[in-house]
Scaffold this active site. Structure first.
Site, PDB file in Angstrom:
ATOM      1  N   ARG A  50      -7.766   0.873  22.114  1.00  0.00           N
ATOM      2  CA  ARG A  50      -7.368   0.142  20.909  1.00  0.00           C
ATOM      3  C   ARG A  50      -5.887  -0.246  20.959  1.00  0.00           C
ATOM      4  O   ARG A  50      -5.495  -1.324  20.532  1.00  0.00           O
ATOM      5  CB  ARG A  50      -7.673   0.965  19.658  1.00  0.00           C
ATOM      6  CG  ARG A  50      -7.431   0.187  18.367  1.00  0.00           C
ATOM      7  CD  ARG A  50      -7.939   0.918  17.143  1.00  0.00           C
ATOM      8  NE  ARG A  50      -7.205   2.137  16.886  1.00  0.00           N
ATOM      9  CZ  ARG A  50      -7.512   3.023  15.937  1.00  0.00           C
ATOM     10  NH1 ARG A  50      -8.569   2.820  15.166  1.00  0.00           N
ATOM     11  NH2 ARG A  50      -6.794   4.098  15.761  1.00  0.00           N
ATOM     12  N   LYS A 149      -3.098  -2.430  14.918  1.00  0.00           N
ATOM     13  CA  LYS A 149      -2.487  -1.219  14.360  1.00  0.00           C
ATOM     14  C   LYS A 149      -0.979  -1.339  14.571  1.00  0.00           C
ATOM     15  O   LYS A 149      -0.398  -0.699  15.442  1.00  0.00           O
ATOM     16  CB  LYS A 149      -3.079   0.020  15.036  1.00  0.00           C
ATOM     17  CG  LYS A 149      -3.082   1.215  14.100  1.00  0.00           C
ATOM     18  CD  LYS A 149      -3.996   2.302  14.572  1.00  0.00           C
ATOM     19  CE  LYS A 149      -3.612   3.636  13.998  1.00  0.00           C
ATOM     20  NZ  LYS A 149      -3.441   3.667  12.552  1.00  0.00           N
ATOM     21  N   GLU A 182     -10.696  -0.902   2.665  1.00  0.00           N
ATOM     22  CA  GLU A 182     -10.527   0.477   3.133  1.00  0.00           C
ATOM     23  C   GLU A 182      -9.512   1.149   2.230  1.00  0.00           C
ATOM     24  O   GLU A 182      -9.119   0.594   1.202  1.00  0.00           O
ATOM     25  CB  GLU A 182     -10.062   0.490   4.593  1.00  0.00           C
ATOM     26  CG  GLU A 182      -8.728  -0.208   4.801  1.00  0.00           C
ATOM     27  CD  GLU A 182      -8.271  -0.224   6.251  1.00  0.00           C
ATOM     28  OE1 GLU A 182      -8.756   0.585   7.061  1.00  0.00           O
ATOM     29  OE2 GLU A 182      -7.406  -1.048   6.560  1.00  0.00           O
TER      30      GLU A 182
HETATM   31  N1  PXG Z   1      -7.375   2.363   8.242  1.00  0.00           N
HETATM   32  C1  PXG Z   1      -6.039   2.340   8.379  1.00  0.00           C
HETATM   33  C2  PXG Z   1      -5.267   1.285   7.678  1.00  0.00           C
HETATM   34  C3  PXG Z   1      -5.406   3.279   9.196  1.00  0.00           C
HETATM   35  O1  PXG Z   1      -4.082   3.238   9.352  1.00  0.00           O
HETATM   36  C4  PXG Z   1      -7.567   4.277   9.659  1.00  0.00           C
HETATM   37  C5  PXG Z   1      -8.138   3.297   8.850  1.00  0.00           C
HETATM   38  C6  PXG Z   1      -8.459   5.262  10.333  1.00  0.00           C
HETATM   39  O2  PXG Z   1      -8.589   4.954  11.716  1.00  0.00           O
HETATM   40  P1  PXG Z   1      -8.862   6.080  12.795  1.00  0.00           P
HETATM   41  O3  PXG Z   1      -8.950   5.352  14.078  1.00  0.00           O
HETATM   42  O4  PXG Z   1      -7.694   7.014  12.728  1.00  0.00           O
HETATM   43  O5  PXG Z   1     -10.129   6.738  12.416  1.00  0.00           O
HETATM   44  C7  PXG Z   1      -6.171   4.252   9.859  1.00  0.00           C
HETATM   45  C8  PXG Z   1      -5.472   5.240  10.744  1.00  0.00           C
HETATM   46  C9  PXG Z   1      -1.482   8.547   7.322  1.00  0.00           C
HETATM   47  C10 PXG Z   1      -1.825   7.697   8.483  1.00  0.00           C
HETATM   48  O6  PXG Z   1      -0.373   9.111   7.306  1.00  0.00           O
HETATM   49  C11 PXG Z   1      -3.123   7.337   8.721  1.00  0.00           C
HETATM   50  C12 PXG Z   1      -3.449   6.502   9.793  1.00  0.00           C
HETATM   51  C13 PXG Z   1      -2.452   6.063  10.583  1.00  0.00           C
HETATM   52  C14 PXG Z   1      -1.152   6.421  10.336  1.00  0.00           C
HETATM   53  C15 PXG Z   1      -0.823   7.250   9.288  1.00  0.00           C
HETATM   54  O7  PXG Z   1      -2.316   8.686   6.417  1.00  0.00           O
HETATM   55  N2  PXG Z   1      -4.789   6.210   9.963  1.00  0.00           N
END
Ligand code: PXG
Length: 288
Positions: A50, A149, A182
């Protein structure tokens, strides 16, 4: 703490990058949040894949192979003597001039921080989170693709501020059309009449790695899981709701905009998914 920056390890106090780095000046860069459990990194290849897709989308030459980045991540965890924790992998555009032009940044910077993270108290995994809908929308795909991301999380940060101001723990984010995308750092799932649903990535959500695991668990359990456009109405009237993310893991949400979801307690399907997710993370992954 030992932090990796561009091939070298630094103590926390010495782990610094230039104030001319475009990651700082313009949010020009990308990142991954990765967890490791029991001496194994969960879905490491998927995270690196990713990362490279995000890099390609923003025309960023990481300057390292996927194998070299994997080794940097593993070595950072080893040097910190950790078996369970969280890695923040950041690739910035690198040092440049005081102008947007990324072509004036000769070399990307790669940073790996291995630490621990606890977003929510353990009690929230048994009792559930309170959500509030934010007026801050996910960016339109024609602005910045929500699939990248990127280091531009200001929109999510502002949504989180709104959620906290509303007395909630996490914010529900809609897209420009008003459909559910989301939450600020997690994907959302609903359970209604035995069917699980989640917004399609095209609704403005990140293609979450934890989200993907939910599809695998659903298939294993023989429970239908469909990608579906949803409005707040579907959230308010669902039987169960849960969120997924690397940092949040799988966590129930029991109240949204002051309405109880179902009976206001984590539902049985949610609890089964949490249990199975914990088994999978504890027993699979790339050995450190
Ligand atoms: N949506 C967004 C906008 C994210 O940033 C996820 C979904 C979940 O994706 P994954 O691949 O991790 O299952 C993310 C990722 C935080 C934090 O502090 C969370 C993310 C990234 C950075 C910080 O809550 N999650």
């Amino acid at each position: 703490m030992k932090i990796y920056i561009d091939g070298e390890f630094y103590e926390k106090a010495d782990a610094k990058i230039s104030v001319f780095d475009h990651g700082l000046l313009y949010g020009d860069g990308i990142f991954e949040g990765i967890r490791f459990y029991n001496g194994r990194v969960f879905r490491l290849d998927e995270h690196i894949h990713r990362l490279f897709l995000s890099a390609k989308a923003i025309l960023l030459d990481i300057g390292m192979t996927a194998e070299a980045i994997i080794e940097a991540v593993l070595e950072t965890i080893r040097r910190n003597g950790l078996t369970d924790g969280y890695v923040r992998l950041v690739v910035t555009r690198g040092e440049g001039s005081l102008g947007l032009n990324p072509y004036l940044c000769p070399k990307a910077s790669v940073i790996v921080i291995a630490s621990t993270i606890q977003l929510y108290a353990e009690e929230k995994y048994t009792n559930g989170l309170i959500l509030a809908t934010c007026s801050t929308r996910r960016p339109a795909p024609a602005a910045l693709s929500p699939a990248v991301k990127s280091l531009n999380y200001l929109n999510n940060v502002m949504a989180k501020v709104e959620a906290i101001a509303a007395g909630a723990e996490e914010g529900l984010m809609l897209n420009e059309q008003g459909y559910v995308a989301e939450c600020t750092g997690d994907n959302i799932f609903l359970v209604t009449k035995g069917v699980i649903s989640t917004p399609p990535v095209s609704a403005g959500s990140l293609d979450g790695i934890t989200r993907e695991v939910m599809f695998e668990i659903a298939a294993e359990f023989g429970i239908p899981l469909v990608e579906q456009d949803m409005t707040r109405y579907e959230v308010y009237t669902a039987d169960e709701c849960f969120l997924t993310g690397t940092a949040a893991e799988v966590i129930p949400a029991v109240v949204v905009d002051r309405r109880n979801i179902g009976d206001g307690k984590p539902g049985p399907i949610t609890l089964r998914f949490i249990e199975r997710f914990r088994e999978i993370v504890a027993t699979t992954g790339t050995p450190i």
